[in-house]
Design an enzyme around this catalytic site. Structure first.
Site, PDB file in Angstrom:
ATOM      1  N   GLU A  36       1.954  -6.775  -5.314  1.00 26.39           N
ATOM      2  CA  GLU A  36       1.900  -6.072  -4.023  1.00 26.39           C
ATOM      3  C   GLU A  36       2.932  -6.607  -3.042  1.00 26.39           C
ATOM      4  O   GLU A  36       3.531  -5.846  -2.289  1.00 26.39           O
ATOM      5  CB  GLU A  36       0.499  -6.146  -3.413  1.00 26.39           C
ATOM      6  CG  GLU A  36      -0.572  -5.354  -4.170  1.00 26.39           C
ATOM      7  CD  GLU A  36      -0.306  -3.851  -4.255  1.00 26.39           C
ATOM      8  OE1 GLU A  36       0.533  -3.336  -3.481  1.00 26.39           O
ATOM      9  OE2 GLU A  36      -0.917  -3.197  -5.111  1.00 26.39           O
ATOM     10  N   TYR A  81      14.183 -10.080   1.932  1.00 25.05           N
ATOM     11  CA  TYR A  81      13.011 -10.454   2.743  1.00 25.05           C
ATOM     12  C   TYR A  81      12.332 -11.707   2.164  1.00 25.05           C
ATOM     13  O   TYR A  81      11.187 -11.685   1.740  1.00 25.05           O
ATOM     14  CB  TYR A  81      12.004  -9.305   2.837  1.00 25.05           C
ATOM     15  CG  TYR A  81      12.565  -8.056   3.448  1.00 25.05           C
ATOM     16  CD1 TYR A  81      12.549  -7.866   4.824  1.00 25.05           C
ATOM     17  CD2 TYR A  81      13.137  -7.083   2.650  1.00 25.05           C
ATOM     18  CE1 TYR A  81      13.084  -6.727   5.387  1.00 25.05           C
ATOM     19  CE2 TYR A  81      13.694  -5.937   3.210  1.00 25.05           C
ATOM     20  CZ  TYR A  81      13.661  -5.761   4.570  1.00 25.05           C
ATOM     21  OH  TYR A  81      14.187  -4.634   5.126  1.00 25.05           O
ATOM     22  N   TYR A 119      -2.952  -4.407   4.612  1.00 26.46           N
ATOM     23  CA  TYR A 119      -2.654  -3.668   3.380  1.00 26.46           C
ATOM     24  C   TYR A 119      -2.814  -4.552   2.143  1.00 26.46           C
ATOM     25  O   TYR A 119      -3.551  -4.219   1.203  1.00 26.46           O
ATOM     26  CB  TYR A 119      -1.232  -3.075   3.413  1.00 26.46           C
ATOM     27  CG  TYR A 119      -0.833  -2.618   2.043  1.00 26.46           C
ATOM     28  CD1 TYR A 119      -1.389  -1.462   1.492  1.00 26.46           C
ATOM     29  CD2 TYR A 119       0.019  -3.386   1.239  1.00 26.46           C
ATOM     30  CE1 TYR A 119      -1.090  -1.070   0.195  1.00 26.46           C
ATOM     31  CE2 TYR A 119       0.318  -2.999  -0.057  1.00 26.46           C
ATOM     32  CZ  TYR A 119      -0.240  -1.837  -0.570  1.00 26.46           C
ATOM     33  OH  TYR A 119       0.040  -1.465  -1.853  1.00 26.46           O
ATOM     34  N   ASP A 137      -0.688   1.729   2.894  1.00 23.57           N
ATOM     35  CA  ASP A 137       0.731   1.392   3.069  1.00 23.57           C
ATOM     36  C   ASP A 137       1.498   2.649   3.485  1.00 23.57           C
ATOM     37  O   ASP A 137       0.891   3.684   3.802  1.00 23.57           O
ATOM     38  CB  ASP A 137       1.298   0.763   1.782  1.00 23.57           C
ATOM     39  CG  ASP A 137       1.426   1.781   0.653  1.00 23.57           C
ATOM     40  OD1 ASP A 137       0.910   2.923   0.785  1.00 23.57           O
ATOM     41  OD2 ASP A 137       2.067   1.444  -0.371  1.00 23.57           O
ATOM     42  N   CYS A 202      -0.233  18.923  -7.013  1.00 21.89           N
ATOM     43  CA  CYS A 202      -1.062  18.014  -6.213  1.00 21.89           C
ATOM     44  C   CYS A 202      -2.543  18.351  -6.330  1.00 21.89           C
ATOM     45  O   CYS A 202      -2.948  19.484  -6.081  1.00 21.89           O
ATOM     46  CB  CYS A 202      -0.645  18.074  -4.744  1.00 21.89           C
ATOM     47  SG  CYS A 202      -1.634  16.969  -3.720  1.00 21.89           S
TER      48      CYS A 202
HETATM   49  N1  ADE Z   1       3.221   0.286  -4.521  1.00 22.30           N
HETATM   50  C1  ADE Z   1       2.493  -0.572  -3.827  1.00 22.30           C
HETATM   51  N2  ADE Z   1       1.411  -0.965  -4.512  1.00 22.30           N
HETATM   52  C2  ADE Z   1       1.472  -0.348  -5.705  1.00 22.30           C
HETATM   53  C3  ADE Z   1       0.670  -0.362  -6.860  1.00 22.30           C
HETATM   54  N3  ADE Z   1      -0.424  -1.109  -6.920  1.00 22.30           N
HETATM   55  N4  ADE Z   1       1.038   0.415  -7.890  1.00 22.30           N
HETATM   56  C4  ADE Z   1       2.151   1.150  -7.803  1.00 22.30           C
HETATM   57  N5  ADE Z   1       2.951   1.209  -6.775  1.00 22.30           N
HETATM   58  C5  ADE Z   1       2.624   0.459  -5.715  1.00 22.30           C
END
Ligand code: ADE
Length: 355
Positions: A36, A81, A119, A137, A202
């Site tokens: 993440e 970052y 998040y 997010d 969707c």
């Molecule tokens: N972007 C952020 N978290 C994610 C996840 N767990 N799986 C895929 N894309 C992501």
């Protein structure tokens, strides 16, 4: 928009369409956390090799806690970052001291760790521990603002907080992690940014207010960020045989602790570059211009010019000053050990190819 109608079709869609990703295979708290954090500013495909290498070299939280700064920065080289990985290490040290080296199975304790916002805390809590907390997010904010046909600015904290509260109410207790990931996945695969969302495929198109109004391309709304400061810099590739001068950046500020090719503000002439090299106690033999390069950081843009300067081999501990962060290293060592930010990629590639 009826929130309670979201989970069922979305989870069915997720079961049939979720990508197989390394961190989904074996969602331990540490693996979820690392993935993440990496995914926050970087695309899934780019993250995969970094994720594999990171887990291989630092397989557990205690390994991360004990790693050297140079090692963690090297593992992050190119991701950008870098405070993300420094904070991860700080958090790993807190986990080692306070929680016996195990990620606590508690949302508030996770949220309180360095570098972990709502998040990431929600993602770890829900995916690794099945705790019903939201993980909202940018992907999810885009999906939600379209579902709601909302023109509110998704970069505002207050908007995000309200979305989190709404999502929290509808998280299915049996599948919190999958539900959060299904929203993220929908944003990544269907309700995409930059270009037309794929509303035909969707699972939520029937609920979507933006689609009803035909305004899906106008959303989400984000206030444009402030213009970046432009900065001219001169980069010096100082070489002798196959060795190169690198400089460690200060422990605070932009690119803290990383190694760079020496560089200073301004667009220098050859004469200025030569006298700078002399001022560093080095003896320039030959100089030639390298090309120009640009690098965009979040708050500043560097417009660089560069010089290749052949120097007399310095006596490491005299003319080069380790206390000022200068080191003189072989090309292979530079590639293997030192983390050099992507800003210098153009010049570093030149050295890799020509030295
Ligand atoms: N972007 C952020 N978290 C994610 C996840 N767990 N799986 C895929 N894309 C992501």
């Amino acid at each position: 928009m009826e929130w309670t109608k979201i989970p069922e079709p979305l989870l069915l869609w997720y079961d049939a369409n979720a990508r197989v990703l390394p961190w989904r295979q074996e969602p331990t708290p540490y693996r979820v956390w690392v993935s993440e954090i990496m995914l926050q500013q970087t695309r899934v495909e780019a993250v995969k090799p970094y994720f594999a290498r990171f887990l291989q070299e630092l397989p557990g939280i205690s390994d991360l806690a004990e790693a050297s700064e140079d090692q963690i920065l090297k593992l992050w080289e190119g991701l950008g970052y870098y405070s993300r990985v420094r904070n991860m290490q700080k958090a790993a040290q807190v986990i080692a001291e306070k929680y016996g080296g195990e990620m606590p199975a508690d949302y508030d304790k996770i949220r309180a760790l360095p570098g972990i916002g709502s998040y990431t805390a929600g993602a770890i809590a829900s995916i690794a521990f099945q705790i019903p907390k939201p993980a909202v997010d940018g992907n999810v904010l885009r999906v939600l603002s379209r579902l709601l046909a909302s023109y509110e600015d998704i970069l505002k904290q207050s908007v995000k907080r309200r979305m989190e509260e709404q999502v929290e109410r509808i998280i299915p207790r049996e599948r919190p992690g999958d539900f959060n990931q299904s929203l993220i996945e929908l944003g990544a695969l269907v309700c995409v940014p930059n270009g037309a969302p794929k509303c035909q495929s969707c699972p939520l198109s029937g609920l979507c207010e933006a689609r009803k109004k035909g305004i899906q391309l106008e959303l989400p709304k984000k206030t444009p960020p402030k213009a970046r400061k432009q900065e001219k810099r001169t980069v010096l590739a100082l070489v002798s045989d196959n060795k190169i001068v690198l400089r460690k950046r200060p422990p605070k500020g932009l690119l803290a602790g990383l190694y760079e090719l020496p560089n200073e503000k301004g667009t220098w002439t050859e004469e200025q570059a030569v006298s700078y090299v002399r001022s560093q106690g080095l003896s320039p033999l030959r100089i030639r211009r390298l090309g120009e390069a640009k690098h965009i950081f979040s708050h500043v843009e560097w417009q660089m010019c560069g010089y290749l300067v052949r120097i007399e081999e310095p006596e490491m501990n005299e003319s080069l000053k380790p206390e000022e962060g200068l080191v003189f290293v072989e090309k292979e060592e530079m590639e293997r050990r030192y983390s050099i930010p992507s800003a210098f990629e153009y010049y570093v590639n030149y050295l890799k190819e020509t030295l």
